[in-house]
Design an enzyme around this catalytic site. Structure first.
Site, PDB file in Angstrom:
ATOM      1  N   GLU A  17       9.150  -4.484  10.545  1.00 11.43           N
ATOM      2  CA  GLU A  17       9.591  -3.179  10.057  1.00 11.43           C
ATOM      3  C   GLU A  17      10.087  -2.297  11.202  1.00 11.43           C
ATOM      4  O   GLU A  17       9.392  -2.121  12.213  1.00 11.43           O
ATOM      5  CB  GLU A  17       8.430  -2.479   9.315  1.00 11.43           C
ATOM      6  CG  GLU A  17       8.804  -1.084   8.795  1.00 11.43           C
ATOM      7  CD  GLU A  17       7.818  -0.530   7.767  1.00 11.43           C
ATOM      8  OE1 GLU A  17       6.917  -1.271   7.331  1.00 11.43           O
ATOM      9  OE2 GLU A  17       7.976   0.656   7.398  1.00 11.43           O
TER      10      GLU A  17
ATOM     11  N   ASP B  55      -0.986  -6.168  -0.351  1.00 12.16           N
ATOM     12  CA  ASP B  55      -1.399  -5.564   0.916  1.00 12.16           C
ATOM     13  C   ASP B  55      -2.908  -5.385   0.988  1.00 12.16           C
ATOM     14  O   ASP B  55      -3.522  -4.844   0.059  1.00 12.16           O
ATOM     15  CB  ASP B  55      -0.768  -4.169   1.063  1.00 12.16           C
ATOM     16  CG  ASP B  55       0.489  -4.169   1.914  1.00 12.16           C
ATOM     17  OD1 ASP B  55       0.768  -5.174   2.583  1.00 12.16           O
ATOM     18  OD2 ASP B  55       1.193  -3.135   1.888  1.00 12.16           O
TER      19      ASP B  55
ATOM     20  N   GLU C 293      -1.501  -5.601   8.668  1.00 17.56           N
ATOM     21  CA  GLU C 293      -0.686  -5.003   9.736  1.00 17.56           C
ATOM     22  C   GLU C 293      -1.379  -5.128  11.078  1.00 17.56           C
ATOM     23  O   GLU C 293      -2.493  -4.652  11.246  1.00 17.56           O
ATOM     24  CB  GLU C 293      -0.461  -3.507   9.444  1.00 17.56           C
ATOM     25  CG  GLU C 293       0.272  -3.242   8.142  1.00 17.56           C
ATOM     26  CD  GLU C 293       0.464  -1.750   7.883  1.00 17.56           C
ATOM     27  OE1 GLU C 293       0.067  -0.917   8.729  1.00 17.56           O
ATOM     28  OE2 GLU C 293       1.008  -1.420   6.812  1.00 17.56           O
TER      29      GLU C 293
ATOM     30  N   ASP D 138       0.844  -1.202   0.000  1.00 13.20           N
ATOM     31  CA  ASP D 138       0.000   0.000   0.000  1.00 13.20           C
ATOM     32  C   ASP D 138       0.883   1.257   0.000  1.00 13.20           C
ATOM     33  O   ASP D 138       0.384   2.372  -0.120  1.00 13.20           O
ATOM     34  CB  ASP D 138      -1.005   0.001   1.158  1.00 13.20           C
ATOM     35  CG  ASP D 138      -0.357  -0.083   2.516  1.00 13.20           C
ATOM     36  OD1 ASP D 138       0.884  -0.200   2.600  1.00 13.20           O
ATOM     37  OD2 ASP D 138      -1.113  -0.027   3.522  1.00 13.20           O
ATOM     38  N   SER D 139       2.205   1.050   0.083  1.00 12.74           N
ATOM     39  CA  SER D 139       3.147   2.146  -0.175  1.00 12.74           C
ATOM     40  C   SER D 139       2.900   2.758  -1.547  1.00 12.74           C
ATOM     41  O   SER D 139       3.352   3.868  -1.832  1.00 12.74           O
ATOM     42  CB  SER D 139       4.592   1.630  -0.094  1.00 12.74           C
ATOM     43  OG  SER D 139       4.765   0.496  -0.916  1.00 12.74           O
TER      44      SER D 139
ATOM     45  N   LYS E 110      -1.190  -9.478   2.814  1.00 14.09           N
ATOM     46  CA  LYS E 110      -0.481  -8.990   3.996  1.00 14.09           C
ATOM     47  C   LYS E 110      -1.373  -8.031   4.765  1.00 14.09           C
ATOM     48  O   LYS E 110      -2.111  -7.241   4.163  1.00 14.09           O
ATOM     49  CB  LYS E 110       0.834  -8.299   3.587  1.00 14.09           C
ATOM     50  CG  LYS E 110       1.637  -7.779   4.783  1.00 14.09           C
ATOM     51  CD  LYS E 110       3.093  -7.479   4.419  1.00 14.09           C
ATOM     52  CE  LYS E 110       3.322  -6.173   3.714  1.00 14.09           C
ATOM     53  NZ  LYS E 110       2.853  -4.979   4.435  1.00 14.09           N
TER      54      LYS E 110
HETATM   55  O1  KIV Z   1       3.613  -1.166   1.596  1.00 13.51           O
HETATM   56  C1  KIV Z   1       4.801  -1.545   1.656  1.00 13.51           C
HETATM   57  O2  KIV Z   1       5.649  -1.208   0.816  1.00 13.51           O
HETATM   58  C2  KIV Z   1       5.188  -2.424   2.753  1.00 13.51           C
HETATM   59  C3  KIV Z   1       6.633  -2.771   2.898  1.00 13.51           C
HETATM   60  C4  KIV Z   1       7.396  -1.599   3.400  1.00 13.51           C
HETATM   61  C5  KIV Z   1       6.845  -3.969   3.761  1.00 13.51           C
HETATM   62  O3  KIV Z   1       4.348  -2.838   3.499  1.00 13.51           O
HETATM   63 NA    NA Z   2       2.355  -1.872   3.303  1.00 13.99          NA
END
Ligand code: KIV
Ligand code: NA
Length: 263
Positions: free
Chosen positions: A181, A84, A114, A45-46, A112
């Site tokens: 992280e 994500d 969090e 989600d970055s 993924k």
């Molecule tokens: O969204 C992302 O890029 C991430 C990584 C930094 C692990 O979750």
């Molecule tokens: Na992320």
């Protein structure tokens, strides 16, 4: 080349071979990273920050992650694709399942999310329904407003113990992989030794089972503040292929992350 699967990751962990992971958001980079032997591609989600210019990951939607996941899947032959679940997409097990199905149908092999103990039921709900899960602990960017900024986590004894207990709960609930992280290297090492599943670090020290970076950071194109754990692999290289290959080589031989990238 053979497809990377969860058994591949477990075999790497058992053999002490480091796992390589990068974020990826489109088909062309997916194809390039796949050719360079990056084993896991994360549609993080970055993307909200590096592709769309948002100040945090909070505005990212499931539809956006699914769009980029489909593009990455079309460019990939071997890599394991992780997508994500964005902010607001997994508040209950049922919501998480409905949204994870969207990402799996777009081409993800794993999702993924969090968070710790509060997610155990959700992780179990997903894994019982054939959706592999990667957990994410430590600095969890979707919690930026609760954390009060992008800060190193697990520095106190209490928070380190909580993180370890969360990690065990994620594993017990069925998580296949754990991203760690921005935590002290010592804690990254302890969590990795505590668990039977592979850990993937980003600012979590050299002793995790593998490493991940945001591709824009690795290529030195992200205009934002550079985190301590970031290394620009374009330095000294003349092509993107060479930079990605250098990253893969540095993770495999243990030269990345170096002390200067760690907490
Ligand atoms: O969204 C992302 O890029 C991430 C990584 C930094 C692990 O979750
Ligand atoms: Na992320």
């Amino acid at each position: 080349t053979k497809a990377v699967t969860i058994p591949t990751l477990n075999a790497h962990r058992a053999a002490g071979e480091k796992i390589t992971m990068l974020t990826c958001y489109d088909a062309s980079f997916a194809s390039l990273m796949d050719r360079c032997g990056v084993e896991m591609l994360l549609i993080g989600d970055s993307l909200g920050m590096v592709c769309n210019g948002h100040q945090s990951t909070l505005p990212v939607t499931v539809a956006e992650v699914a769009y980029h996941t489909a593009a990455v899947a079309r460019g990939t032959k071997s890599a394991l694709i992780v997508a994500d679940l964005p902010f607001g997409a997994y508040g209950t097990p049922e919501t998480a399942y409905a949204n994870a199905v969207q990402l799996m149908q777009a081409g993800a092999h794993m999702v993924k999310l969090e968070g710790g103990a509060w997610l155990a039921d959700t992780v179990r709900f997903l894994t019982e329904r054939a959706i592999p899960v990667c957990a994410h602990l430590g600095l969890t960017p979707q919690s930026v407003h609760q954390l009060g900024g992008y800060k190193v986590q697990g520095k106190t004894t209490e928070s380190a113990e909580l993180l370890k207990s969360d990690a065990l709960k994620m594993q017990a609930a069925g998580a296949s992989v754990l991203v760690l992280e921005a935590i002290p290297s010592q804690l990254g090492k302890e969590v990795t030794e505590l668990l039977a599943i592979p850990t993937i670090g980003i600012g979590a020290g050299p002793d995790c089972s593998g490493q991940v970076l945001v591709m824009h950071d690795l290529l030195g194109v992200f205009p934002g503040r550079k985190a301590r754990f970031v290394k620009n692999f374009m330095d000294g290289q003349t092509s993107i292929d060479a930079a990605i290959a250098a990253y893969v080589a540095a993770v495999k031989d243990g030269s990345f992350p170096a002390l200067e990238h760690c907490f």
